[in-house]
Scaffold this active site. Structure first.
Site, PDB file in Angstrom:
ATOM      1  CG  ASP A  32     -11.547   6.358   3.101  1.00 53.39           C
ATOM      2  OD1 ASP A  32     -11.671   5.177   3.453  1.00 53.39           O
ATOM      3  OD2 ASP A  32     -10.665   7.103   3.547  1.00 53.39           O
ATOM      4  CB  CYS A  50       4.206  -4.862   0.625  1.00 51.28           C
ATOM      5  SG  CYS A  50       3.276  -6.416   0.512  1.00 51.28           S
ATOM      6  CB  CYS A  61      -0.366  -0.099  10.823  1.00 49.32           C
ATOM      7  SG  CYS A  61      -0.274   0.878   9.316  1.00 49.32           S
ATOM      8  CB  CYS A  92       4.041  -2.150  -4.617  1.00 50.43           C
ATOM      9  SG  CYS A  92       3.071  -3.214  -5.723  1.00 50.43           S
TER      10      CYS A  92
END
Length: 372
Positions: free
Chosen positions: A130, A190, A210, A244
Site C-alpha cells: 500500500d 454501501c 469521502c 456490506c
C-alpha cells in the site's frame, strides 16, 4: 517452490488468504484509474496523478514481473462499528487504525515469504504493502481473492470487506488462480449508507466527498457541506465497509495486533481535544493516525464536538479558538456556533479584530452573517 508451497508458507506466516495471478497480462484497472484522475476524483492527492503511469500496470513498476502472489490479512472487528456513531461525545476511529499500523506487520511477514521464495527458486521478488504505486485491489480480484465491490473496496466471500492486502511480484511464472466473480448483484447498501454521497455511481468513488479522505488526506479547513455529515468520525469512515452483507461470513480477526486498543475504541472527545503535539504522539505511537499530525486530528475532533450536541464540551471548543493551528481555530468557531450560537455571536467581533488568518476570519464572518 511451487504455488502450493507458497500458499502453505503464507498461511503459516499468519496470512488469512493467499492467491496468485499473472502480473504481465492486460487489464482494465489502469484505464479506470486514469478516468478517476482525469475526473479530479483524487482531490488533493497529487501523488496519484504524479505516479499514474507507474500505477497503471504492475509491469510499469517492474518490467520483469510475471506473477503476483496476493496475500490478505483479516481485520474483521469484534463488533459492528456503526453503533459507535450514536455515542456523540466519543470519537470514532476507523477499525483498521484502532491499533498498530498494519503496514508494518504485513510487510514483515511478506518479506519473510519473499525471502524464502527467492532462496528456494533463485527468482527475483519485490514486495508491496500500500505504500508504492501498485494497485493491490485489482490484483486481488484478478487472483480470485474477492472482487471490487460497488464501494470500490475488495469484497471476499470468506472475509467480507475486512482484508488488508499485500503483494509479492516475482519474475517466476506461477500457475494462476481463477478470478472471482462479482456477486454484489442489485445490493446498494454501501452506496446508500454513505453520509456524503461520495459514490457518483456504483464502482466509482469521488474521494473529495469521502470522509476517509477528508479526515486523513485533506489539509486545512473541511468544506462546510461535509461537516455535519462527518458526525463523530475523527479518523476515517467504515460505513460502506461495515454495512456490506458479505461481512456475515467474516470471522473476527485472530490477530491480537488488530484488537482495538481500549483508548481508541470510543475515545472521549474532551480528552482528544486537549492533546498537544507531544501528547498526540504518545497516544498514537505506532498508529497510522500519527501520520496526519496533531493539528489535522484535533481539527477533526472540533468538528465532532460541534456535532455532539454536548454543551459540556464548550470549554474545549473555546480552548480551540486560540489554538496555534488555523484549521483548529476555524473548526472551533464552527463548533461553538453549533453548540451555542449566542456565545459565538458575542465573541465574533473581538475575535475578528485580532484574527490574522483569512480562513478563520471567514468562519467568524459566517457566524455574524447567520445572525443578521
Amino acid at each position: 517452490m511451487g504455488p502450493d508451497s507458497v500458499k502453505s508458507l503464507a498461511l503459516e506466516l499468519g496470512f488469512s488468504a493467499v492467491r496468485i495471478c499473472r502480473a504481465d497480462e492486460a487489464w482494465e484497472a489502469g484505464e479506470r484509474l486514469a478516468e478517476f484522475v482525469a475526473d479530479g476524483h483524487h482531490g488533493s492527492m497529487g501523488w496519484m496523478a504524479e505516479t499514474l503511469a507507474r500505477r497503471q500496470h504492475p509491469t510499469a513498476m517492474w518490467p520483469d514481473a510475471k506473477s503476483a502472489v496476493v496475500v490478505g490479512l483479516n481485520y474483521g472487528p469484534e463488533q459492528d462499528p456503526l453503533p459507535l456513531l450514536e455515542r456523540r461525545s466519543e470519537g470514532v476511529v476507523s477499525v483498521y487504525a484502532q491499533n498498530a499500523d498494519y503496514h508494518d506487520l504485513l510487510k514483515k511477514r511478506l518479506k519473510h515469504l519473499a525471502r524464502a521464495f527467492a532462496e528456494k527458486t533463485g527468482q527475483q521478488v519485490k514486495v508491496f504493502v500500500d505504500t508504492a504505486p501498485l494497485m493491490e485491489k485489482p490484483l486481488a480480484e484478478k487472483a480470485g481473492m474477492g472482487w471490487q465491490g460497488k464501494h470500490t473496496n475488495l469484497v471476499s466471500r470468506d472475509f467480507g470487506s475486512w482484508l488488508f492486502l499485500g503483494v509479492m511480484l516475482t519474475a517466476a511464472e506461477l500457475e494462476p488462480d481463477p478470478p472471482e466473480r462479482d456477486t454484489c448483484g442489485s445490493c446498494r447498501a454501501c452506496l446508500d449508507i454513505c453520509p456524503t454521497d461520495a459514490f457518483p455511481e456504483p464502482y466509482r468513488l469521488d474521494a473529495r466527498r469521502c470522509i476517509s479522505y477528508l479526515t486523513i488526506e485533506h489539509k486545512g479547513v473541511i468544506p462546510l457541506e461535509f461537516r455535519a455529515a462527518m458526525g463523530n468520525r475523527i479518523y476515517g469512515c467504515d460505513d460502506c465497509l461495515a454495512v456490506c452483507p458479505w461481512n456475515k461470513f467474516a470471522q473476527t480477526s485472530a490477530e491480537m495486533a488488530f484488537h482495538p486498543r481500549p483508548e481508541l475504541k470510543g475515545p472521549l472527545l474532551a480528552e482528544l481535544a486537549a492533546l498537544d503535539d507531544a501528547a498526540f504522539r504518545q497516544v498514537f505511537t505506532a498508529s497510522p493516525v500519527k501520520r496526519i499530525g496533531r493539528d489535522r486530528f484535533v481539527r477533526n475532533v472540533m468538528i465532532a464536538i460541534g456535532n455532539s450536541g454536548d454543551a459540556q464540551l464548550i470549554p474545549r471548543v473555546e480552548d480551540g479558538l486560540t489554538d496555534e493551528a488555523p484549521a483548529v481555530r476555524a473548526m472551533a468557531v464552527w463548533a461553538l456556533a453549533r453548540l451555542d450560537r449566542g456565545r459565538a455571536e458575542a465573541a465574533a467581533g473581538a475575535a475578528l479584530e485580532v484574527e490574522a488568518d483569512e480562513g478563520v476570519g471567514a468562519e467568524w464572518r459566517r457566524v455574524l452573517a447567520l445572525s443578521e
